[in-house]
Design a protein around this motif. Sequence first.
Motif, short mmCIF file in Angstrom:
data_model
loop_
_atom_site.label_atom_id
_atom_site.label_comp_id
_atom_site.label_asym_id
_atom_site.label_seq_id
_atom_site.Cartn_x
_atom_site.Cartn_y
_atom_site.Cartn_z
N MET A 1 0.83 -1.21 -0.12
CA MET A 1 0.04 0.07 -0.12
C MET A 1 0.78 1.43 -0.05
O MET A 1 1.58 1.37 0.65
N ALA A 2 0.70 2.13 -0.99
CA ALA A 2 1.32 3.23 -1.06
C ALA A 2 1.05 4.29 0.00
O ALA A 2 0.01 4.25 0.26
N THR A 3 2.36 5.13 0.35
CA THR A 3 2.02 6.05 1.43
C THR A 3 2.28 7.56 0.95
O THR A 3 3.42 7.44 0.30
N LYS B 1 2.41 11.47 1.47
CA LYS B 1 2.33 12.81 2.56
C LYS B 1 1.70 14.08 1.96
O LYS B 1 1.62 14.16 0.59
N THR C 1 1.55 7.02 -8.50
CA THR C 1 0.74 5.98 -7.65
C THR C 1 -0.38 5.20 -8.16
O THR C 1 -0.47 4.10 -8.75
N ILE D 1 -4.74 3.96 -0.89
CA ILE D 1 -3.61 4.79 -0.60
C ILE D 1 -3.47 5.10 1.00
O ILE D 1 -4.58 5.46 1.49
N THR D 2 -2.50 5.11 1.66
CA THR D 2 -2.32 5.62 2.94
C THR D 2 -1.88 7.21 2.77
O THR D 2 -0.78 7.17 2.27
N ILE D 3 -2.87 8.20 3.18
CA ILE D 3 -2.29 9.42 3.36
C ILE D 3 -2.11 9.88 4.68
O ILE D 3 -2.89 9.46 5.57
N ASP D 4 -0.66 10.52 4.72
CA ASP D 4 -0.22 10.94 5.96
C ASP D 4 -0.35 12.44 6.11
O ASP D 4 0.30 13.13 5.26
N GLN E 1 -2.46 9.11 9.80
CA GLN E 1 -2.40 8.41 8.51
C GLN E 1 -3.80 7.85 8.45
O GLN E 1 -4.70 7.20 9.51
N GLN E 2 -4.44 7.69 7.14
CA GLN E 2 -5.74 7.35 6.82
C GLN E 2 -5.61 6.40 5.39
O GLN E 2 -5.13 6.88 4.75
N SER E 3 -6.46 5.36 5.49
CA SER E 3 -6.68 4.52 4.27
C SER E 3 -7.57 4.92 3.33
O SER E 3 -8.92 5.37 3.94
#
Length: 202
Positions: A1-3, A5, A50, A60-63, A68-70
């Motif tokens: 899973m891509a992260t 920022k 991505t 996607i994991t957004i930081d 962090q949230q999926s």
Amino acid sequence: MATLKANERTDFKRSTLRKIRHSGHVPGIIYGKETTNTPVSLDSVELLKTLRDEGKNTIITIDVNGNQQSVMVTDLQTDPLKNELTHADFQVVNMSEELEAEVPIQLTGEAKGVKDGGVIQQPLHELSIKARPKDIPQTINVDISGLEMNDVLTIADLTADGNYTFTNDPEEVVASILPPKQEAFEEDAEPSPGEEPEGENQ
């Protein structure tokens, strides 16, 4: 899973949005039924890379400042003149709950009817499915090798090859094989030698 920022946005002036885009970032919003809407900005190149590498339905994991949230991308807006990304919508997903998604169709095989000279028609290019986020495929392969002339393939004919269910109307047509176009009608043909074309005075 891509992260990826992201930065939270607090200034919503048009001039600020222009600065965000000019810097290579895209404004967006994170939303969800149990989440407070959060305006953000993130690197547009990283986002597009991505989605290109992982597929549009990837999780996607957004930081945002360590929080962090999926999420899934639900909408991308672009400027057709400048060919640049102008806004992105991200929906927070619960990995244990089903959601609906649109998945591209990939036709596989060569239809028997096409080998016989027929023409394939594909009125439907995406399938609506319901699945948990981790079970959403990036494409759904549909084998058309068995289709013969005048055959029609509908949603009811498909079998899910994963942990998802189709939500389209079962009678919706996915693909069909049409016979080749008929030759020109006889009345459109060249007149035979010695024949007068129609409508010409004697």
